[in-house]
Design an enzyme around this catalytic site. Structure first.
Site, short mmCIF file in Angstrom:
data_model
loop_
_atom_site.label_atom_id
_atom_site.label_comp_id
_atom_site.label_asym_id
_atom_site.label_seq_id
_atom_site.Cartn_x
_atom_site.Cartn_y
_atom_site.Cartn_z
N ASP A 342 16.49 44.45 59.49
CA ASP A 342 16.98 45.47 58.29
C ASP A 342 16.20 44.89 56.79
OD1 ASP A 342 18.93 47.03 56.89
OD2 ASP A 342 19.72 45.25 56.20
N GLU A 378 12.31 47.23 58.93
CA GLU A 378 12.34 48.38 57.94
C GLU A 378 11.89 47.90 56.63
OE1 GLU A 378 16.34 50.42 55.87
OE2 GLU A 378 16.37 48.34 56.18
#
Length: 705
Positions: A342, A378
């Protein structure tokens, strides 16, 4: 109680069958107490007198799995210097393998009184916070092996443990929303029938429900608020939180592996649940605040490139060690197959700028365990210069946000889209080829947990996040969505037909694109969140997948999605490991180019054709006789050839089948049809024929090798 010196390694609580070794790092504390917690609310404090390189440690004979514990750090509480030690706060072990209980957000879990943020709060937090748990590391894995599915054969399925399983009618109620539910045959059968090879789980590291959300009657449903990087989230366990969650998670992984499905974890190593200077003191902040967090020039405050209040200090050797130890633990002890990171751009920030050669990536590159599993970035964060799609090191794959945006723009009819769409369809060579990566570096997706679901993407022009309690101000406002003529639910047949066709267009485009496709859970059913594009706090039916009853009629869209996954699986021309050459390939005995682009009139695209603002239609020839990469044993790969016809304009469009690329073709996909085509049933067309495509539809023609 006997207290032996113990060892500084490994960090955490290590049970060996006779007792437990405890080791915790803190350079800021003057002294450290290990607190053994008892069920009557009392505790036994043991001072850790031994220290090596600021790791305090002791071995306690007879301390068994299930024992709850925490730490109290005695030392300076001087926020102006970045130091926040306070022995009144029971602190979680950063290396805890399991965590028990929940936080009730009593004032005692904060380092300051609510009415005096600059003063010290000496209320005892132990009755109001979570506790670390000693875990039994032994588990019968049997003959479990990592499936190690190659990227070109991978179909990712992003899912939430609870959201995927909470409403499944075939699951016993006591299993719904748990790790055990993932191992249930009903769930595994659905995944295998869909063609999924890898389950990408949204955060399962122990996370915290934010104080603010709890007061609003909401929850941190997504889980991007980690407090324990080694512990499976305890609320996803069906039968206990004193180590049972570890066994249950391992059992789920073992069952998924037996079905050939990899398990990939969405991990949040960029920040923790302790928030900013006004956040709670739960673990890292009280143990050694300046060693774990990026502080500003005024050390009272935290640098925040994540939008959550803090960012971990990626140049700290202790942070880097913790992250690498965590990754190795989940691979070696929990048998997971990879990670999706993330806000991965934050991991690359050593000082301020994003540095693709930062220490973290160097450590991953050389690590003999972590470097061998799937690593998905990401590739952005909220800091300056944080959008880094295409800039990660060669070992990594990336969520391709540019693919998502371009495909959405094409099908909603944005001008000047064709040239970029062609690049995204063929693997985004502009992003990945220069640094030695392949099309498989691109994780292609149209929807994910963050944003509209697939059905909402074609049903809403605007977000509708009123249930989140922020006046619809949260969530992305520019979604590249189109409601097809009516906002939200509609009973207009024309609108509903168009929406269904657009959904088929998105799924078909995704499966026909070079790279690695990723589906978002429930999109195969066309699930809706009522236009909420930021359901991070909706732990309810807004975000849970709505499964059809077992006796319901077959879902045509589910069948279409399965068919598109099968088409991709059966034909290597859609999942090439190398970029197209744009010319005949030497040694393949075919004088046709491996790829060719045509106007709807059947003429090869010229440079001027790509720049026409309103051009929304083209066809592409994929030559199955010109695949340049060899098979696993060096053999030549040969496949059928395909002609993909895209009509993203609102009106029907006539396409001419090119005359020099095959005499006869069979239609195998037509998104204008509400029912999918069965094998061999599609109409046949000849070279030079004219094929009419309905507005906003695509057709796939197949020519046998």
């Amino acid at each position: 109680m006997q207290v032996w010196p113990g060892q500084a390694f490994p960090l955490g609580a290590a049970y060996d069958g006779a007792g437990t070794n405890f080791a915790v790092f803190s350079e800021a504390a003057d002294r450290m107490e290990l607190c053994l917690l008892h069920d009557d609310g009392s505790e036994t404090a043991v001072e850790l007198r031994e220290a090596d390189a600021f790791v305090r440690h002791a071995y306690l004979p007879g301390i068994m799995p299930g024992q709850r514990y925490g730490y109290r750090a005695h030392g300076p509480y001087e926020p102006a210097r970045g130091l926040r030690c306070n022995s009144a706060k029971l602190l979680l072990d950063p290396y805890a393998r399991a965590i028990s209980g929940r936080i009730d957000w009593n004032e005692s879990v904060y380092g300051y009184p609510f009415d005096a943020p600059d003063e010290r709060n000496d209320l005892d937090s132990a009755p109001h916070t979570m506790a670390s748990v000693v875990v039994n590391p032994y588990f019968d894995w049997g003959d479990d092996r990592l499936p190690r599915t190659e990227y070109h054969e991978t179909v990712l399925y992003e899912a939430h443990v609870k959201g995927l399983t909470m409403r499944h009618p075939s699951l016993p109620e006591e299993l719904r929303g748990t790790y055990a539910a993932l191992a249930h045959p009903a769930v595994i059968d659905h995944l295998t029938e869909l063609g999924v090879t890898a389950l990408e789980l949204m955060p399962v590291h122990q996370f915290v429900n934010d104080h603010r959300l709890v007061e609003m009657g909401l929850n941190n449903y997504w889980g991007y608020n980690t407090i324990g990087f080694f512990a499976p989230h305890n609320m996803y366990a069906s039968w206990g939180d004193r180590g049972e969650q570890v066994l249950e998670f391992k059992s789920a992984v073992r069952a998924l592996h037996q079905a050939g499905i990899e398990v990939i974890l969405d991990v949040v190593y960029n920040h923790t649940a302790e928030g900013n200077h006004l956040g709670p003191t739960l673990s890292f902040k009280g143990l050694d605040n300046p060693s774990y967090y990026r502080l500003t020039d005024d050390p009272r405050y935290y640098m925040d490139t994540t939008g959550t209040g803090n960012s971990l200090l990626m140049r700290s050797p202790h942070v880097l060690q913790m992250i690498m130890d965590s990754l190795r633990y989940w691979v070696e002890e929990m048998h997971v197959d990879g990670f999706r990171f993330d806000l991965a751009a934050t991991l690359a920030r050593q000082f301020h700028e994003v540095d693709r050669l930062s220490s973290f990536f160097d450590l991953v590159q050389q690590d003999p365990v972590v470097s061998r599993v799937k690593l998905i970035a990401e590739p952005w964060d909220v800091g300056e210069g944080g959008y880094q799609v295409g800039n990660f090191p060669p070992l990594w794959t990336e969520w391709n946000g540019k693919y998502r945006d371009t495909v959405r723009d094409l099908w909603r009819g944005e001008p000047r889209t064709l040239a970029e769409f062609a690049g995204r369809l063929t693997g985004s060579s502009d992003l990945y080829q220069d640094d030695g990566r392949r099309p498989l570096a691109s994780i292609n997706f149209v929807t994910c947990h963050d944003g509209f679901t697939l059905r909402d993407l074609v049903s809403y022009n605007d977000k509708h996040n009123d249930a989140n309690g922020e006046g619809n101000r949260d969530g992305e406002s520019h979604n590249r969505s189109w409601n097809c003529g009516a906002e939200g639910e509609s009973d207009d047949t024309a609108v509903l037909d168009l929406r269904a066709r657009q959904m088929r267009n998105f799924i078909a485009t995704l499966m026909l694109s070079q790279g690695v496709p990723m589906l978002s859970h429930g999109d195969e059913f066309g699930r809706t969140q009522g236009g909420n594009n930021n359901a991070y706090c909706q732990d309810n039916e807004v975000a849970w997948v709505r499964w059809a009853d077992s006796d319901a009629a077959p879902d045509p869209f589910l069948e279409f999605t399965r068919a598109m996954v099968r088409l991709r699986r059966d034909h290597p021309v859609f999942r090439r490991r190398r970029f197209f050459h744009g010319r005949p390939v030497e040694g393949t005995h075919d004088d046709l180019s491996d790829i060719a682009w045509f106007t709807p009139e059947g003429e090869e695209m010229a440079q001027r054709d790509w720049g026409v603002a309103q051009a929304r239609a083209l066809s592409v020839f994929l030559n199955g006789n010109a695949i340049s990469e060899p098979g696993a044993r060096g053999e030549r790969i040969q496949d059928d050839s395909f002609l993909l016809l895209f009509n993203a304009s609102p009106q029907p469009r006539e396409f001419v089948v090119p005359v020099d690329h095959g005499r006869q073709w069979q239609t195998v996909v037509d998104t204008a049809l509400t029912e999918g085509l069965s094998a061999g049933e599609g109409p046949k067309v000849q070279a030079g024929d004219r094929v009419t495509l309905q507005g906003r539809s695509l057709t796939v023609l197949q020519r046998p090798a």
